[in-house]
Design a protein around this motif. Sequence first.
Motif, short mmCIF file in Angstrom:
data_model
loop_
_atom_site.label_atom_id
_atom_site.label_comp_id
_atom_site.label_asym_id
_atom_site.label_seq_id
_atom_site.Cartn_x
_atom_site.Cartn_y
_atom_site.Cartn_z
N TYR A 1 -67.05 -31.99 57.67
CA TYR A 1 -67.99 -32.23 57.91
C TYR A 1 -69.38 -32.06 58.20
N VAL A 2 -70.31 -32.67 57.56
CA VAL A 2 -71.62 -32.66 57.21
C VAL A 2 -72.37 -33.69 57.57
N ASP A 3 -74.08 -33.59 57.22
CA ASP A 3 -74.77 -34.04 57.81
C ASP A 3 -75.15 -34.93 55.96
N ASN A 4 -76.35 -35.77 56.20
CA ASN A 4 -77.23 -36.29 55.05
C ASN A 4 -77.17 -35.64 54.21
N ASP A 5 -77.49 -34.39 54.47
CA ASP A 5 -78.12 -33.25 53.19
C ASP A 5 -77.25 -32.08 53.27
N ASN A 6 -75.81 -32.90 53.42
CA ASN A 6 -74.97 -31.84 52.96
C ASN A 6 -74.80 -30.49 53.67
N GLU A 7 -75.43 -30.50 55.11
CA GLU A 7 -74.76 -29.36 55.80
C GLU A 7 -74.44 -29.37 56.42
N ILE A 8 -73.00 -28.31 57.45
CA ILE A 8 -72.15 -28.15 57.69
C ILE A 8 -72.93 -28.87 59.14
N ILE A 9 -72.58 -29.39 60.04
CA ILE A 9 -72.54 -29.85 61.70
C ILE A 9 -72.35 -28.98 62.21
N LEU A 10 -71.17 -28.63 62.31
CA LEU A 10 -70.76 -27.74 63.10
C LEU A 10 -69.66 -26.23 62.88
N PRO A 11 -70.82 -25.47 62.54
CA PRO A 11 -70.33 -24.36 61.90
C PRO A 11 -68.98 -23.05 62.76
N VAL A 12 -68.12 -23.98 62.59
CA VAL A 12 -67.40 -23.28 63.07
C VAL A 12 -66.89 -21.74 62.82
N GLU A 13 -66.49 -20.69 63.36
CA GLU A 13 -66.34 -19.28 63.19
C GLU A 13 -64.82 -18.77 62.43
N SER A 14 -64.25 -18.59 61.07
CA SER A 14 -62.63 -18.29 61.11
C SER A 14 -62.33 -17.97 61.96
N PRO A 15 -60.83 -17.87 62.36
CA PRO A 15 -60.13 -18.09 62.16
C PRO A 15 -59.68 -19.91 61.87
N HIS A 16 -60.75 -20.37 62.79
CA HIS A 16 -60.53 -22.14 62.66
C HIS A 16 -61.26 -23.21 61.50
N ILE A 17 -60.56 -23.96 61.09
CA ILE A 17 -60.81 -23.99 60.45
C ILE A 17 -60.88 -25.93 60.31
N LYS A 18 -60.43 -26.04 61.28
CA LYS A 18 -60.22 -27.68 60.71
C LYS A 18 -59.62 -28.46 62.84
N LEU A 19 -59.72 -29.42 62.81
CA LEU A 19 -59.86 -30.03 64.12
C LEU A 19 -58.33 -30.71 64.02
N GLN A 20 -57.24 -31.29 64.55
CA GLN A 20 -56.06 -31.97 64.72
C GLN A 20 -55.99 -32.79 65.98
N LEU A 21 -55.53 -34.29 65.72
CA LEU A 21 -55.63 -34.60 66.83
C LEU A 21 -53.69 -34.75 66.46
N LEU A 22 -53.47 -34.49 67.48
CA LEU A 22 -51.77 -34.69 68.02
C LEU A 22 -50.89 -35.45 68.94
N TYR A 23 -49.52 -35.42 68.71
CA TYR A 23 -49.18 -36.13 69.58
C TYR A 23 -47.88 -35.69 69.40
N LYS A 24 -47.11 -36.77 70.55
CA LYS A 24 -45.91 -36.36 71.25
C LYS A 24 -45.21 -37.76 71.36
N ARG A 25 -44.35 -37.66 70.94
CA ARG A 25 -42.99 -39.47 71.74
C ARG A 25 -42.65 -38.88 72.95
N LEU A 26 -42.76 -39.99 73.64
CA LEU A 26 -41.50 -39.66 74.81
C LEU A 26 -40.39 -40.55 75.46
#
Length: 213
Positions: A187-212
């Motif tokens: 997730y980078v800007d126009n200069d290929n710089e990381i916008i949100l430098p999240v620290e390990s062990p967190h590496i990604k954002l997930q959209l999760l769902y569960k049907r009911l």
Amino acid sequence: MEYQVIPVKRFDEVIEHLRQNFFADEPLNKAVNLCKRGEGHKYLEEHSLKTLEANLSVMAVSDANEIAGVVLNGILRPGDLQTAKKKLQTKDDEKYRKIFQLLYDHNLQTDIFEYFKIDKAFDMSILSVDEKFRGKGIAKHLVENSESLAKKHGFKLLKADATGVFSQKIFKSAGFEVLHEQYYNKYVDNDNEIILPVESPHIKLQLLYKRLD
């Protein structure tokens, strides 16, 4: 430990709990140093209170009547994310805008209402456990109680944004599936710089769902 819907009279306590825990610990907030532990944040608190007003949020209360953990649940309807994204541009906090720009854009990749043929979703936006109560399965029970509440109110879909490995594990153990994900280092800007430098062990954002249904 008792689990119950959060009443209006305890909203202030919930906000204080978030100041001491979630606001400082959440990976995206931490990545931009949005606020220090114990500090308030105007826009985070506005967002939290608006969610609490849906009367669908759940808290874990200890035998000493302390708030051990909370999950803030709201109702997401068609058009809500587009409206929120437009309002985001009026906020004068660049760090806050960076975080919610990612969250809104990630959510808008899929029209969940069309995809799942629903007109509303039970939106689990904040899952937080007090540091001294962690490791006791509280987060799992908060999610389970929320699912029961969602069923009671006729929801057909649970949705959650999980920004770190801990919440991702909790939701997956409760039967949630990944709709899509965003790696932070891509997730980078126009200069290929990381916008949100999240620290390990967190590496990604997930959209999760569960049907009911």
